[in-house]
Design an enzyme around this catalytic site. Structure first.
Site, PDB file in Angstrom:
ATOM      1  N   TYR A 144       0.820  -1.215   0.000  1.00  0.00           N
ATOM      2  CA  TYR A 144       0.000   0.000   0.000  1.00  0.00           C
ATOM      3  C   TYR A 144       0.854   1.267   0.000  1.00  0.00           C
ATOM      4  O   TYR A 144       0.416   2.305  -0.453  1.00  0.00           O
ATOM      5  CB  TYR A 144      -0.902   0.033   1.242  1.00  0.00           C
ATOM      6  CG  TYR A 144      -2.248  -0.643   1.085  1.00  0.00           C
ATOM      7  CD1 TYR A 144      -2.337  -1.959   0.642  1.00  0.00           C
ATOM      8  CD2 TYR A 144      -3.422   0.026   1.392  1.00  0.00           C
ATOM      9  CE1 TYR A 144      -3.559  -2.583   0.523  1.00  0.00           C
ATOM     10  CE2 TYR A 144      -4.662  -0.596   1.278  1.00  0.00           C
ATOM     11  CZ  TYR A 144      -4.727  -1.897   0.846  1.00  0.00           C
ATOM     12  OH  TYR A 144      -5.945  -2.507   0.736  1.00  0.00           O
ATOM     13  N   LYS A 195       3.176 -15.196   1.593  1.00  0.00           N
ATOM     14  CA  LYS A 195       3.437 -16.017   0.405  1.00  0.00           C
ATOM     15  C   LYS A 195       4.941 -16.230   0.328  1.00  0.00           C
ATOM     16  O   LYS A 195       5.618 -15.750  -0.581  1.00  0.00           O
ATOM     17  CB  LYS A 195       2.902 -15.316  -0.855  1.00  0.00           C
ATOM     18  CG  LYS A 195       1.391 -15.361  -0.998  1.00  0.00           C
ATOM     19  CD  LYS A 195       0.845 -16.711  -1.471  1.00  0.00           C
ATOM     20  CE  LYS A 195       1.186 -16.956  -2.933  1.00  0.00           C
ATOM     21  NZ  LYS A 195       0.709 -18.314  -3.357  1.00  0.00           N
ATOM     22  N   ASP A 228      -3.063 -17.704   0.228  1.00  0.00           N
ATOM     23  CA  ASP A 228      -4.119 -18.284  -0.622  1.00  0.00           C
ATOM     24  C   ASP A 228      -4.748 -19.493   0.061  1.00  0.00           C
ATOM     25  O   ASP A 228      -5.961 -19.691   0.023  1.00  0.00           O
ATOM     26  CB  ASP A 228      -3.572 -18.636  -2.019  1.00  0.00           C
ATOM     27  CG  ASP A 228      -2.349 -19.545  -1.985  1.00  0.00           C
ATOM     28  OD1 ASP A 228      -1.687 -19.637  -0.925  1.00  0.00           O
ATOM     29  OD2 ASP A 228      -2.046 -20.167  -3.019  1.00  0.00           O
ATOM     30  N   ASP A 252      -6.370  -7.116   3.964  1.00  0.00           N
ATOM     31  CA  ASP A 252      -7.521  -6.444   3.347  1.00  0.00           C
ATOM     32  C   ASP A 252      -8.449  -7.484   2.745  1.00  0.00           C
ATOM     33  O   ASP A 252      -9.664  -7.467   2.956  1.00  0.00           O
ATOM     34  CB  ASP A 252      -6.999  -5.482   2.266  1.00  0.00           C
ATOM     35  CG  ASP A 252      -8.126  -4.735   1.577  1.00  0.00           C
ATOM     36  OD1 ASP A 252      -9.036  -4.259   2.286  1.00  0.00           O
ATOM     37  OD2 ASP A 252      -8.109  -4.635   0.338  1.00  0.00           O
ATOM     38  N   ASP A 256     -12.287  -9.093   4.329  1.00  0.00           N
ATOM     39  CA  ASP A 256     -13.576  -9.059   3.625  1.00  0.00           C
ATOM     40  C   ASP A 256     -14.172 -10.464   3.580  1.00  0.00           C
ATOM     41  O   ASP A 256     -15.376 -10.658   3.761  1.00  0.00           O
ATOM     42  CB  ASP A 256     -13.402  -8.567   2.175  1.00  0.00           C
ATOM     43  CG  ASP A 256     -13.630  -7.064   2.041  1.00  0.00           C
ATOM     44  OD1 ASP A 256     -13.405  -6.351   3.036  1.00  0.00           O
ATOM     45  OD2 ASP A 256     -14.033  -6.623   0.952  1.00  0.00           O
TER      46      ASP A 256
END
Ligand code: IPM
Ligand code: MG
Length: 367
Positions: A144, A195, A228, A252, A256
């Protein structure tokens, strides 16, 4: 009961922000009146609302007010009207400035499935009933904010978009510590997501989190998971998680997803906390996890619960009022038990209500 005046800054922003913050203001007023708190409430513009009036997503004046407040209650920002603005002038930059410059590095996003709402989840009731996950998202670093960034022309008239995913030891340790401390008050379990199979910053993340655990948090059970896989496991068996620790971008996305497990994005609060400054004060901003939802804005049908619960987190984390926070959570639960539902969580046999009806009902249950 109340100590000296504590300043709460309301920044409703755009879309459904003003509606949901409006209901939260009623709740804050209730605490002032009925519990003799002396919260000093101020309200100002951010995001698109600030662009419309001042030509920028946050003015210096509002920034200084934010810096000077004990808790900020933020609604939402952004909307299609601002899609074509130059990047630095977009509504979201207002929120990014607050996060970055107030150093709000720790974003806590609890995903709790209310007993009353197990049927609103898209997963089977047995998978989500009793669900209680806390996502700890790093909020001031990673892709970000990393440099270099930008859109640059390259050969053949083509362009190149660049963002940089970068974390330092200090940033990783600082957020991991928050996750471990919170887990110690819960089920002692942290799942750290990265990751590390494809990213060096992911390898560093994993190593630093593990090193901190080995050194200072021996009692915590720590698992590492590829982000993932975590996204998949959240759908397969969400109750395996207690605290999920992640970077800015993965957090983020995962938050959600976790929010939706609980039935609606309209239910999830969040707290963004900073480090203690030299006066021992911590800056903090509270916001619903949902966005500005321009499609339903202004219709009095949005769900104010996420923002009201965000204020409840402010009571607990910034205002030293844990008991009052519990009281407010109970009033929300009771309102759901009474069968009241905004459209996003409506189900058969329940009573469909508006944003303001929901706010009023929560207040009458506080009474
Ligand atoms: C969130 C939001 C923000 C983010 C947007 C509005 C910039 O999605 O708080 O999760 O990406 O962090
Ligand atoms: Mg988000």
């Amino acid at each position: 009961m109340a100590t000296n005046k504590r300043k709460i800054l309301l920044l409703p922003g755009d879309g459904i922000g003003p509606e949901v913050v409006g209901e939260t203001k009623k709740v804050i007023d209730w605490f002032n009146k009925k519990k003799s708190m002396d919260f000093k409430i101020d309200q100002d513009l951010i995001g698109g609302a600030s662009i419309d009036k001042h030509g920028k997503p946050i003015t210096d004046e509002v920034f200084y007010k934010a810096q000077d407040s004990d808790a900020i209650i933020f609604g939402a920002c952004g909307g299609p009207k601002y899609d074509n603005l130059e990047f630095s002038k977009k509504p979201e930059r207002g929120l990014m400035k607050l996060r970055k410059e107030l150093k709000l590095f720790a974003n806590l996003r609890p995903a709790i499935c209310f007993k009353e709402l197990v049927d609103s989840s898209s997963l089977k009731p047995e998978l989500v009933s009793g669900l209680d996950i806390l996502i700890v998202r790093e909020l001031t670093g990673g892709i970000y904010f990393g440099e270099p960034r930008g859109i640059k022309p390259i050969e053949n008239g083509e362009r190149k978009g660049i963002n940089t995913h970068v974390y330092t030891t200090k940033e990783i340790k600082r957020i991991a510590k928050v996750a471990f401390e919170l887990a110690a008050k819960r089920k002692n379990k942290v799942t750290s997501c990265e990751k590390s199979n494809v990213m060096e910053a992911g390898i560093l993340w994993k190593e630093e989190v593990q090193a901190l655990k080995d050194k200072e948090y021996k009692k915590i059970e720590l698992n590492h998971m590829f982000a993932d896989n975590c996204a998949m496991q959240l759908l397969r068996n969400p109750k395996q998680f207690d605290v999920i620790l992640s970077d800015n971008l993965f957090g983020d996305i995962l938050s959600d997803e976790a929010a939706m497990l609980t039935g609606s994005l309209g239910l999830l609060p969040s707290a963004s906390l900073g480090e203690k400054d030299k006066n021992g004060r911590t800056r903090s901003l509270y916001e619903p996890v949902h966005g500005s939802a321009p499609d339903i804005a202004g219709k009095n049908i949005s769900n104010p619960i996420a923002t009201i619960l965000s204020f409840s987190m402010a009571l607990k984390y910034s205002l030293g009022l844990e008991k009052e926070s519990g009281l407010l959570n109970k009033a929300v639960e009771k309102t759901l038990e009474d069968g009241l539902r905004t459209p996003d969580i409506m189900s058969k046999g329940k009573k469909k209500v508006s944003t303001s009806d929901m706010g009023d009902a929560i207040i009458s249950n506080l009474n």
